[in-house]
Design a protein around this motif. Structure first.
Motif, PDB file in Angstrom:
ATOM      1  N   TYR A 111      52.491  40.394  42.932  1.00 50.62           N
ATOM      2  CA  TYR A 111      52.537  39.687  41.658  1.00 50.62           C
ATOM      3  C   TYR A 111      53.859  38.949  41.495  1.00 50.62           C
ATOM      4  N   ILE A 144      37.502  51.876  29.133  1.00 49.40           N
ATOM      5  CA  ILE A 144      38.811  51.669  29.770  1.00 49.40           C
ATOM      6  C   ILE A 144      39.270  52.958  30.428  1.00 49.40           C
ATOM      7  N   LYS A 204      46.371  40.250  38.037  1.00 51.48           N
ATOM      8  CA  LYS A 204      46.683  41.682  38.125  1.00 51.48           C
ATOM      9  C   LYS A 204      45.384  42.457  38.220  1.00 51.48           C
ATOM     10  N   ASP A 261      44.650  45.245  35.355  1.00 47.08           N
ATOM     11  CA  ASP A 261      44.364  44.630  34.048  1.00 47.08           C
ATOM     12  C   ASP A 261      42.992  43.980  34.051  1.00 47.08           C
ATOM     13  N   THR A 262      42.713  43.246  35.143  1.00 47.84           N
ATOM     14  CA  THR A 262      41.458  42.501  35.197  1.00 47.84           C
ATOM     15  C   THR A 262      40.266  43.445  35.224  1.00 47.84           C
ATOM     16  N   LEU A 271      40.201  46.584  34.179  1.00 48.86           N
ATOM     17  CA  LEU A 271      40.077  47.315  32.917  1.00 48.86           C
ATOM     18  C   LEU A 271      39.505  46.420  31.827  1.00 48.86           C
ATOM     19  N   LEU A 272      39.891  45.145  31.860  1.00 50.21           N
ATOM     20  CA  LEU A 272      39.311  44.229  30.868  1.00 50.21           C
ATOM     21  C   LEU A 272      37.803  44.128  31.076  1.00 50.21           C
TER      22      LEU A 272
END
Ligand SMILES: Nc1ncnc2c1ncn2[C@@H]1O[C@H](COP(=O)(O)OP(=O)(O)OP(=O)(O)O)[C@@H](O)[C@H]1O
Ligand SMILES: [Mg+2]
Lengths: 269, 359
Positions: free
Chosen positions: A88, B119, B228, B231-232, B234-235
């Protein structure tokens, strides 16, 4: 790509050290992929990394963009020294990459693949994404303009809406370059961008690489097996063999270096 | 009228980026909406509305939810039934604790609770994939199902263990409970589905949808684009579970009108919705509707439709027939056409575009 967008906050001048790799060693269990290698990449140059199969070239790129974490050594990018990169961080600091075995998003169209390269530059929040109006739509259009410029530059207008999984290999490589360019990288890592291409495709790809370098000033690290391509394109060459650096210099210096000649002709050590 | 885009040149990017760039598609969508809002309530019997249309809409919503996770993000889940259950119980608790607030608000809010639970159970997805993730979500399914039975607080300590649904109104019209007409329940359901489908379409056609598909297709490359992974994913779990939760709340309050929820939200439900997504088409919103229509309407058609036209078919035989048909179709689609009915629909449209000239 818009010149104003392209020339962003670089406080480095052409010729300054953009990336330095110091004494990097990487091993997988017992296999030593890289042993104590140091070299640098200067801003604005095309730096070739060559070497026989299994020399550790791809591993080196993986260290630079943070997929592999070296057991020893340091990586300095834009003046910041790290023990290891993280993917990242590498992406957000301006390192983009293409892969030896094309790593496109196969189910997505050419357009969506390249748009995905813009992800880091898009920052409209989740709330607006829900409606696809207002700021979210404005942002989408703004980035679509930039992506269309890349599509024009790479001459891939006709396959804009084709799922990339259906494209021939040569075009996939081109789309992958487009996706990397969409990140407007400061350092572009190309892992054998011409492997498996015919002569004409190679010529096209060479032209794109030179244009990216000269028009946008993007620094390029290039892994390539075709020595004539390397000699034509690169400013400096680093040669790896069995994970060690055996030569480093201009194409001419390297070409006439006895250890390099031996390595390529397979003289036993 | 010919179905093709000839003469419809896109002069701006927004019009080219529209979800339905071809005018005929937009007209078609308008016609479907008109039929759903006007024709069906006008002509359909109460039986059709409450036993065919409302279940179809509930399943469509749940299938969209699972499709976001499995079709768009490539994360397989066998916990959809349980996430629907979380929505149903959350809605039930909210409505008993705050009886003054309109039930529609609670149906939608229930989605946020299942999003949260989604989540939590989605966290392992960073490390595990495929089969192992399926097993992890299966664990979620059983754990939550256990909660539904063992935590009496969830069903307000009712002796029956069931969710009891009283009458709730919107603008004075009962929409939930024994006094709600099928028409009223159908309209509420339809509005929820249309609104949430529109939002889902917005999400998957924008930056978020691209990130999901990027993670699905090649996660290492996605990471290098600065996407990420955690994040992706979990979204995707959150949005997916939100849809499942709202579908579960709708199921309990607009379709069943109460009942023992541990049965409604069991592992069979999870599989049923997974089948809808596979048959309808992975990674396609319209496919979610096809799959839901196919699996939810087929039993009714076989059970009531065939006897009605004179073909004798007992309930049990119909049941068996459905199992055989669905099983065969899943094998067919998994092997031949992973993009399901949605893909067949697209091929059909492509043919129509050429028609009547083959080239
Ligand atoms: N993930 C890994 N696990 C174990 N060994 C690895 C891994 N990646 C690379 N290696 C080993 O490290 C060495 C260098 O591999 P690398 O892929 O970097 O070579 P290369 O120079 O890119 O070769 P090529 O020209 O064939 O692409 C090889 O011996 C390889 O087997
Ligand atoms: Mg390699």
């Amino acid at each position: 790509m818009d010149a104003s967008v392209q020339t962003k906050t670089h406080n480095l001048a052409k010729g300054d050290t953009l990336l330095a790799v110091d004494n990097v060693s990487l091993s997988f269990g017992g296999v030593k992929a890289i042993t104590d290698v140091s070299f640098d990449i200067k801003k604005g140059e095309i730096r070739a990394i060559i070497g026989p199969n299994g020399a550790g070239k791809t591993s080196m790129l993986n260290v630079i963009n943070g997929f592999y974490h070296p057991q020893q050594g340091r990586i300095t990018f834009k003046g910041e020294t790290r023990q290891k990169m993280r993917p990242y961080v590498a992406a957000s600091q301006g390192i983009a990459r293409t892969f030896q075995n094309v790593a496109l998003f196969k189910g997505m169209t050419t357009l969506d693949n390249i748009m995905a390269g813009r992800t880091l530059k898009m920052n409209t929040g989740f709330f607006w994404q829900l409606w696809r109006h207002g700021p979210a739509m404005r942002e989408e259009v703004e980035h679509r303009h930039i992506v269309e410029e890349i599509i024009d530059f790479l001459e891939i207008q006709a396959i804009r809406k084709t799922p990339v999984g259906k494209l021939p290999y040569g075009l996939q490589k081109r789309v992958e370059l487009g996706r990397a360019l969409a990140m407007e990288p400061e350092l572009l890592l190309l892992d054998e961008p011409m492997a498996g291409m015919n002569l004409e495709e190679k010529e096209d790809m060479s032209r794109f690489i030179i244009d990216v370098n000269t028009q946008y000033g993007t620094t390029i690290a290039l892994i390539e097996h075709d020595i004539s391509v390397v000699m034509d394109l690169s400013d400096r060459v680093v040669v790896l063999e069995y994970g060690r650096k055996i030569a480093d210099g201009t194409p001419n210096q390297v070409k006439n270096d006895q250890t390099v000649i031996d390595a390529y002709l397979g003289v036993p050590h | 009228m010919f179905y093709r885009e000839a003469g419809q040149f896109k002069t701006t990017y927004p019009s080219d980026m529209a979800v339905f760039p071809i005018a005929q598609d937009r007209i078609g969508l308008g016609l479907i909406l008109a039929a759903a809002f006007i024709l069906i309530p006008l002509f359909a019997s109460d039986f059709i509305l409450s036993s065919v249309m409302i279940p179809f809409l509930v399943f469509s919503l749940a299938a969209i939810g699972l499709n976001i996770l499995t079709g768009y993000t490539g994360l397989i889940s066998l916990g959809t039934g349980a996430f629907m259950g979380v929505g149903a119980y959350a809605c039930y608790k909210l409505m008993t604790i705050f009886p003054g607030v309109n039930i529609i608000i609670w149906i939608i809010s229930a989605g946020f609770f299942s999003a949260l639970v989604g989540i939590i159970f989605g966290i392992p997805s960073l490390r595990i994939k495929g089969f192992y993730l399926a097993v992890a979500t299966l664990a979620a399914q059983f754990f939550l199902q256990w909660c539904f039975v063992r935590i009496p607080w969830l069903y307000n300590y009712n002796a029956s263990g069931a969710i009891e649904v009283g009458t709730r109104t919107l603008f004075g019209i009962p929409i939930v409970g024994p006094n709600a007409t099928p028409e009223a329940r159908y309209y509420v359901m339809l509005c929820i589905v249309v609104a949430l489908t529109w939002i889902a379409s917005n999400i998957v056609h924008g930056k978020i949808g691209r990130s999901w598909m990027a993670v699905r297709d090649m996660d290492i490359a996605a990471e290098l684009m600065g996407i990420k992974l955690l994040d992706t994913k979990l979204l995707a779990f959150a949005v997916s579970s939100f849809y499942a939760g709202v579908a579960g709340a709708c199921m309990m309050f607009l379709w069943y009108g109460g009942g023992e929820a541990s049965d409604a939200f069991n592992i069979n439900q999870s599989f049923l919705i997974l089948f809808m997504v596979i048959i309808g088409g992975l990674g396609s919103l319209i496919g979610s509707f096809f799959g839901a229509a196919f699996i939810s309407i087929l039993p009714t058609v076989l059970k009531f439709g065939l006897p009605a036209i004179g073909i004798p078919l007992s309930g049990a035989t119909a049941e068996h027939l459905i199992h055989i048909l669905v099983g065969a179709l899943i094998i067919f689609f998994l092997i031949v056409e992973p993009h399901g009915l949605a893909r067949l629909w697209q091929i059909g449209k492509q043919k129509l575009r050429m028609w009547p000239f083959p080239y």
